[in-house]
Write an enzyme that holds these catalytic residues in place. Structure first.
Site, PDB file in Angstrom:
ATOM      1  N   HIS A 244       0.813  -1.218   0.000  1.00  0.00           N
ATOM      2  CA  HIS A 244       0.000   0.000   0.000  1.00  0.00           C
ATOM      3  C   HIS A 244       0.850   1.273   0.000  1.00  0.00           C
ATOM      4  CE1 HIS A 244      -3.738   2.048   0.130  1.00  0.00           C
ATOM      5  NE2 HIS A 244      -4.422   1.100   0.742  1.00  0.00           N
TER       6      HIS A 244
ATOM      7  N   ASP B  85      -2.280   1.884  -4.397  1.00  0.00           N
ATOM      8  CA  ASP B  85      -3.520   2.229  -3.702  1.00  0.00           C
ATOM      9  C   ASP B  85      -4.617   1.221  -4.046  1.00  0.00           C
ATOM     10  OD1 ASP B  85      -2.334   4.486  -2.595  1.00  0.00           O
ATOM     11  OD2 ASP B  85      -2.837   5.727  -4.333  1.00  0.00           O
TER      12      ASP B  85
END
Length: 438
Positions: free
Chosen positions: A411, A415
């Site tokens: 992450h 995204d």
């Protein structure tokens, strides 16, 4: 003539190796090709074959030592051969430990020689051995260069005072005693307290079938544990799961299998998914990357790794440039990597440079899982079982082979929207493999 045996270089990227365990002892006769020891790298464990025949005259680096490639680790020669000159000229960090002190050597103070900073001057291996034996280095006379304490000094040392005498405990015995809340002062032993001594005490105090088994990690399993811990603490990861209708994928494979068989090749779903992922990665370059320190590296080609489970652990060799290769070549190279891995002949260069990894647990009936990212890659795709499932198509219920895909993504770079789009694109290719031709 005696010869220094050096730490081998198994691949272009290997810089050092750790000696997991020696398979032979000093004095053992050795034939060319015999397994001398097992060597661990950050990727795999290899058996190291002897480059010559003779007798193992000295082990320079013991179990657990990490050694730079091409540095000496042992000496092989003829029985009773004098190797002092060879060791004196070698570059091994502890080579002086192998040279017996001569009669006219300068006198050394009985107190251990310390450096300007107050640190005791001793070779790394001598420090390790002294710690294992429970000996105080400050009380050992050094006979090495400039008074350095050598391995022979530790081996030849005999405690003379009560304050100097400490009960030596092996590392495994110490850990077992701590885990079982055993007072080591109550353990009886003729010398160094070993694992079997602690086990004997435990057996007296509890039923034999209640005795816990201690298995020290080593070899590939130790490497895997280290790498998984590093990955878990490095990447803030999220796993995304998406179902895929595998009807088109199964038909695609069925149509191609006869042609592959004519060429003597095997075609699996893994091969097709590798090709699909390579194509999708070109469309989503930020997923085909690596994060090194604070730099994002976007790779121009897709090197797809396939996790291979074996009795000894997990290996992830990768097929280079899957985006440039036809499906037949990907299938051929993948099966070769699997064969080499199961035979213990994996090349170090096949384990580095990967940009994306597949992990397939479908054969075990797994329908969803969270695979761990193979660092320094940014994502890994988990492939789940194909399960005949009732679905609604055109307002009617029908049975379709459904398969979940589980994408774990870093992450820091990927995204949620990007991961979802990438996973959606893979699903489109798998449901309609003809898109690969567009």
């Amino acid at each position: 003539m005696a010869q220094l045996i050096v730490m081998p270089k198994f691949g272009l990227t290997m810089t050092e190796g750790t000696i997991a365990s020696w398979n032979v002892a000093v004095g053992d006769p050795i034939a060319e090709g015999d397994i001398l020891c097992e060597i661990e790298t950050d990727k795999l464990t290899n058996e190291f074959e002897s480059p010559k025949a003779g007798v193992l005259l000295k082990i320079i680096e013991a179990d657990g030592a990490t050694v730079t490639c091409l540095e000496p680790i042992a000496v092989i020669g003829e029985a009773n051969e004098d190797i002092s000159a060879l060791l004196a000229g070698g570059s091994a960090p502890d080579a002086d430990a192998a040279v017996s002190p001569v009669d006219d050597a300068p006198a050394i103070s009985k107190a251990a020689v310390k450096t300007a900073g107050g640190r005791i001057n001793a070779s790394p291996l001598a420090k390790k051995m002294a710690k294992e034996k429970g000996l105080d280095l400050a009380l050992i006379t050094g006979t090495g260069n400039k008074g350095s304490i050598t391995v022979d000094d530790v081996n030849n040392y005999t405690p003379t005072d009560k304050a100097d005498k400490k009960t030596a405990v092996s590392p495994v015995a110490k850990k077992m005693a701590a885990a079982s809340d055993v007072d080591l002062s109550t353990v009886t032993s003729d010398g160094r307290i070993m694992k079997k001594d602690v086990e004997a005490l435990l057996t007296k105090s509890q039923a034999p079938d209640a005795l816990a088994q201690s298995i020290p990690l080593k070899g590939m399993r130790k490497t895997i544990a280290k790498r998984m811990s590093e990955s878990w603490s490095t990447s803030p990861r999220v796993t995304y799961t998406r179902p895929v209708d595998a009807t088109g994928l199964k038909e695609f494979r069925s149509r191609l299998k006869p042609e592959f068989e004519k060429r003597g090749l095997k075609l699996t779903f893994n091969h097709i998914i590798m090709k699909v992922c390579a194509q999708a990665l070109l469309e989503f370059p930020h997923i085909n990357g690596s994060l090194v320190d604070d730099t994002l590296i976007l790779h121009p080609h897709a090197h797809i790794g396939l996790a291979i489970g074996m009795d000894s652990g997990l290996l992830v060799p990768n097929v280079k440039n899957c985006d440039l290769k036809p499906l037949s070549q990907i299938a051929e190279e993948t099966e070769k990597l699997i064969t080499e891995a199961k035979a213990g002949r994996t090349n170090m260069d096949d384990l580095v440079g990967g940009t994306f990894t597949l992990s397939n647990l479908g054969a075990y009936g797994i329908t969803s899982f969270s695979p761990i990212i193979n660092q320094p890659e940014l994502a890994i795709l988990g492939i789940d079982a194909m399960v005949d499932t009732p679905v609604v198509i055109g307002g009617e219920i029908t049975i379709r082979p459904m398969m979940n895909l589980s994408l774990t993504a870093d992450h820091r770079i990927i995204d949620g929207a990007l991961a979802a789009q990438f996973l959606q694109r893979i699903g489109e290719y798998l449901e309609n493999p003809a898109l690969l031709l567009v």
